[in-house]
Motif scaffolding. Structure first.
Motif, PDB file in Angstrom:
ATOM      1  N   ARG A 139       0.778  -1.477  -0.459  1.00 24.75           N
ATOM      2  CA  ARG A 139      -0.149  -1.006   0.131  1.00 24.75           C
ATOM      3  C   ARG A 139       1.035   1.065   0.186  1.00 24.75           C
ATOM      4  NH1 ARG A 139      -5.236   0.139   1.801  1.00 24.75           N
ATOM      5  NH2 ARG A 139      -5.075  -1.852   3.001  1.00 24.75           N
ATOM      6  N   ASN A 140       0.359   1.705  -1.309  1.00 25.73           N
ATOM      7  CA  ASN A 140       1.600   3.323  -1.906  1.00 25.73           C
ATOM      8  C   ASN A 140       3.158   3.556  -0.720  1.00 25.73           C
ATOM      9  OD1 ASN A 140      -0.769   4.616   0.130  1.00 25.73           O
ATOM     10  ND2 ASN A 140      -1.142   4.795  -1.696  1.00 25.73           N
ATOM     11  N   GLY A 141       3.459   2.190  -1.142  1.00 27.71           N
ATOM     12  CA  GLY A 141       4.922   1.533  -0.991  1.00 27.71           C
ATOM     13  C   GLY A 141       5.423   1.674   0.215  1.00 27.71           C
ATOM     14  N   LEU A 201     -10.216  -0.121  -1.684  1.00 26.39           N
ATOM     15  CA  LEU A 201      -8.622   0.039  -2.621  1.00 26.39           C
ATOM     16  C   LEU A 201      -8.465  -0.967  -3.293  1.00 26.39           C
ATOM     17  CD1 LEU A 201      -6.475   2.641  -1.102  1.00 26.39           C
ATOM     18  CD2 LEU A 201      -8.717   3.172  -2.505  1.00 26.39           C
ATOM     19  N   GLY A 202      -8.773  -2.139  -2.467  1.00 23.09           N
ATOM     20  CA  GLY A 202      -9.236  -3.493  -3.356  1.00 23.09           C
ATOM     21  C   GLY A 202      -7.902  -4.424  -3.087  1.00 23.09           C
ATOM     22  N   LEU A 203      -7.506  -3.981  -1.740  1.00 21.96           N
ATOM     23  CA  LEU A 203      -5.791  -4.408  -0.911  1.00 21.96           C
ATOM     24  C   LEU A 203      -6.776  -5.128   0.425  1.00 21.96           C
ATOM     25  CD1 LEU A 203      -4.011  -1.646  -1.204  1.00 21.96           C
ATOM     26  CD2 LEU A 203      -3.823  -4.002  -2.597  1.00 21.96           C
ATOM     27  N   PRO A 204      -6.225  -6.594   0.728  1.00 22.13           N
ATOM     28  CA  PRO A 204      -6.925  -7.128   2.295  1.00 22.13           C
ATOM     29  C   PRO A 204      -6.584  -6.049   3.916  1.00 22.13           C
ATOM     30  CG  PRO A 204      -4.948  -7.975   1.483  1.00 22.13           C
ATOM     31  CD  PRO A 204      -4.541  -6.696   0.091  1.00 22.13           C
ATOM     32  N   ALA A 254      -6.676   7.202 -10.766  1.00 22.14           N
ATOM     33  CA  ALA A 254      -6.104   9.143 -10.402  1.00 22.14           C
ATOM     34  C   ALA A 254      -5.586   8.931  -9.002  1.00 22.14           C
ATOM     35  CB  ALA A 254      -7.333   9.378 -11.231  1.00 22.14           C
ATOM     36  N   ASP A 255      -6.563   8.344  -7.973  1.00 19.99           N
ATOM     37  CA  ASP A 255      -6.080   8.653  -6.918  1.00 19.99           C
ATOM     38  C   ASP A 255      -5.117   8.052  -5.840  1.00 19.99           C
ATOM     39  OD1 ASP A 255      -6.839   8.512  -3.922  1.00 19.99           O
ATOM     40  OD2 ASP A 255      -8.460   7.862  -4.577  1.00 19.99           O
ATOM     41  N   ARG A 256      -4.511   9.611  -5.556  1.00 18.57           N
ATOM     42  CA  ARG A 256      -3.159   9.047  -5.027  1.00 18.57           C
ATOM     43  C   ARG A 256      -3.315   8.167  -3.996  1.00 18.57           C
ATOM     44  NH1 ARG A 256      -1.531  14.863  -2.634  1.00 18.57           N
ATOM     45  NH2 ARG A 256      -1.603  15.936  -5.186  1.00 18.57           N
ATOM     46  N   ARG A 257      -4.202   7.886  -3.205  1.00 17.48           N
ATOM     47  CA  ARG A 257      -3.911   6.220  -2.652  1.00 17.48           C
ATOM     48  C   ARG A 257      -4.123   5.332  -3.331  1.00 17.48           C
ATOM     49  NH1 ARG A 257      -9.484   6.008   0.542  1.00 17.48           N
ATOM     50  NH2 ARG A 257     -10.390   6.514  -1.473  1.00 17.48           N
ATOM     51  N   GLN A 258      -4.323   5.502  -4.644  1.00 16.42           N
ATOM     52  CA  GLN A 258      -4.042   4.140  -5.575  1.00 16.42           C
ATOM     53  C   GLN A 258      -2.555   3.886  -6.600  1.00 16.42           C
ATOM     54  OE1 GLN A 258      -8.161   5.329  -7.824  1.00 16.42           O
ATOM     55  NE2 GLN A 258      -8.319   3.255  -6.985  1.00 16.42           N
ATOM     56  N   ALA A 259      -1.737   4.560  -5.836  1.00 17.57           N
ATOM     57  CA  ALA A 259      -0.776   3.686  -6.545  1.00 17.57           C
ATOM     58  C   ALA A 259      -0.026   2.985  -5.450  1.00 17.57           C
ATOM     59  CB  ALA A 259       0.387   5.499  -6.069  1.00 17.57           C
ATOM     60  N   HIS A 260       0.886   2.138  -5.900  1.00 15.94           N
ATOM     61  CA  HIS A 260       1.374   1.041  -5.287  1.00 15.94           C
ATOM     62  C   HIS A 260       2.656   0.534  -5.379  1.00 15.94           C
ATOM     63  CE1 HIS A 260      -2.224   1.203  -3.475  1.00 15.94           C
ATOM     64  NE2 HIS A 260      -3.301   1.124  -4.235  1.00 15.94           N
TER      65      HIS A 260
END
Length: 269
Positions: A65-67, A180-183, A86-92
């Protein structure tokens, strides 16, 4: 060499496997008596590094998540290499450090090869993958060991299988996903597909096809997690992993000098 690209071909009777050391030491194709098991290998200029073959994921699998994560009481930032929107939270940071790197080739035989990669991140470490080909199966072993102190790690594989007519498996639990689709770390009862989900699973998984050669492909592994992605019409991914996506923020394995992390995946037909 084909068009300047090193491609290893491993064979055993009617089974042949191509390996691309400069494309993450991935398996490009598995051919059983003329029947390819994976999606077609794209041309070099059409390739997206996460969308073909069967590539090792190391030293993490899936998204971080977000690295960002904390290890040993210290905050760490990985390079962002994937965006879901485009959401910043979706950059991994996705799928580790090896899938788009050049791996060093060792000990190539007619039926097997070994490749290794020194991991380019602050923790160091070496990843090693061995592929062995038999007439009715291939066996792939992946290991990460430290070259310094302890490091967080998860490993696994991301095979792009041709779309099966039916997928059969018996997971015991499934990870709930957030917006965000993450566990989230919470485990729930498995639901019906289609899936882009991580499961707790220690049983074989079967892919069923209406074809004369390799009508059933069986996936076994030493992993107790598996991601299944079947949203596409042409392919299904069954990804054995030692832990879930975003494991560094949940409960990662810790590799130290006395305890490397190793897993095996067997594909049989």
């Amino acid at each position: 060499m084909i068009d300047g690209e090193q491609i290893l071909e491993l064979t055993h009777e009617e089974t042949s496997v191509t390996v691309y050391p400069a494309a993450g030491a991935r398996i490009g194709q598995i051919d059983v008596g003329g029947q390819p098991l994976l999606v077609d290998v794209p041309t070099r200029h059409e390739r997206k590094p996460t969308m073909w073959g069967s590539f090792p994921m190391v030293p993490w699998a899936g998204r971080i998540r977000n690295g960002r994560f904390t290890f040993g009481g210290v905050d760490h930032q990985l390079t962002i290499n994937h965006r879901d929107g485009a959401d910043r939270r979706q950059a991994h940071a996705i799928h580790g450090l090896g899938f788009d790197r050049v791996w060093e080739v060792h000990d190539v035989q007619r039926t097997s090869c070994t490749c290794s990669l020194r991991l380019d991140w602050e923790f160091g470490g070496i990843a090693t993958q061995t592929i062995a080909v038999f007439d009715d199966r291939i066996v792939v072993t992946l290991q990460i060991e430290t070259t310094r102190g302890p490091l967080p790690a998860e490993i696994g594989w991301h095979p792009w299988f041709r779309k099966p007519d039916r997928l059969e498996f018996s997971p015991t639990q499934m990870y709930r996903r957030d917006d965000l689709g993450l566990p989230t770390g919470e485990l729930v009862e498995p639901t019906d597909g289609p899936w882009d989900d991580c499961f707790v699973n220690t049983h074989p998984i079967w892919l069923h096809y209406d074809r004369s050669s390799a009508p059933i492909v069986r996936i076994d592994s030493g992993c107790d997690h598996c991601v299944v992605f079947d949203h596409l019409d042409h392919a299904t991914c069954v990804e054995p992993q030692s832990g879930p996506p975003d494991a560094f923020n949940l409960d990662p394995h810790v590799v130290d000098p006395s305890a490397p992390l190793a897993r095996t995946m067997t594909l049989s037909w």
